[in-house]
Design a protein around this motif. Sequence first.
Motif, PDB file in Angstrom:
ATOM      1  N   ALA A  35      -1.791  -2.622 -12.132  1.00  0.00           N
ATOM      2  CA  ALA A  35      -2.221  -1.243 -11.902  1.00  0.00           C
ATOM      3  C   ALA A  35      -1.004  -0.358 -11.642  1.00  0.00           C
ATOM      4  N   TYR A  37      -0.345   3.405 -10.360  1.00  0.00           N
ATOM      5  CA  TYR A  37      -0.957   4.574  -9.739  1.00  0.00           C
ATOM      6  C   TYR A  37      -0.089   5.779 -10.067  1.00  0.00           C
ATOM      7  N   ALA A  59      -6.254  -0.261 -14.607  1.00  0.00           N
ATOM      8  CA  ALA A  59      -7.478  -0.499 -13.833  1.00  0.00           C
ATOM      9  C   ALA A  59      -8.359  -1.495 -14.578  1.00  0.00           C
ATOM     10  N   ASP A  64     -11.808   0.170  -9.476  1.00  0.00           N
ATOM     11  CA  ASP A  64     -10.393   0.326  -9.112  1.00  0.00           C
ATOM     12  C   ASP A  64     -10.040   1.795  -8.922  1.00  0.00           C
ATOM     13  N   VAL A  65     -10.595   2.652  -9.760  1.00  0.00           N
ATOM     14  CA  VAL A  65     -10.334   4.093  -9.664  1.00  0.00           C
ATOM     15  C   VAL A  65     -10.990   4.648  -8.398  1.00  0.00           C
ATOM     16  N   TYR A  68      -8.883   3.794  -5.411  1.00  0.00           N
ATOM     17  CA  TYR A  68      -7.722   4.685  -5.329  1.00  0.00           C
ATOM     18  C   TYR A  68      -8.126   6.012  -4.681  1.00  0.00           C
TER      19      TYR A  68
END
Length: 135
Positions: A35, A37, A59, A64-65, A68
């Motif tokens: 991942a 970011y 992701a 996963d998003v 975040y």
Amino acid sequence: MAQRLSLLATLGTATAALGACTPAGEVPEERGQTAVYQGVSTILLDRDLVGFNLAMTGAKDRADVEAYGRCAAAQYALDQGFGFARHVRTIVTKKGRTWYGDAVYLISSSLPQGLRAMDAEAMASECAELGIPGR
């Protein structure tokens, strides 16, 4: 006619052989990727209502998003001197290999009502353990 049937049989055998080389299931593009970011922009929508626009690659899925976004909300709440946040909504989209999140959270100094309330300090700690940045 015999040549045509022979050609069709050969094509059928070739097609079957090629099919055997094809993986049975689709392999996600993100498999094995780390991942990345790509940052968060914060928009104050009201005194205690905050929007977070974020982007990432690698992701596995929308979860996963969303994680975040939670980490961004927790860190923002702490940075502003608040101890809690409540998730309002998150919209996740994907373009190419990049995932985008548009999350909205209510931040407060006391535990807000609702099932999606979180302790910002505990969430920020969990995010750090998972390697998910808050910014």
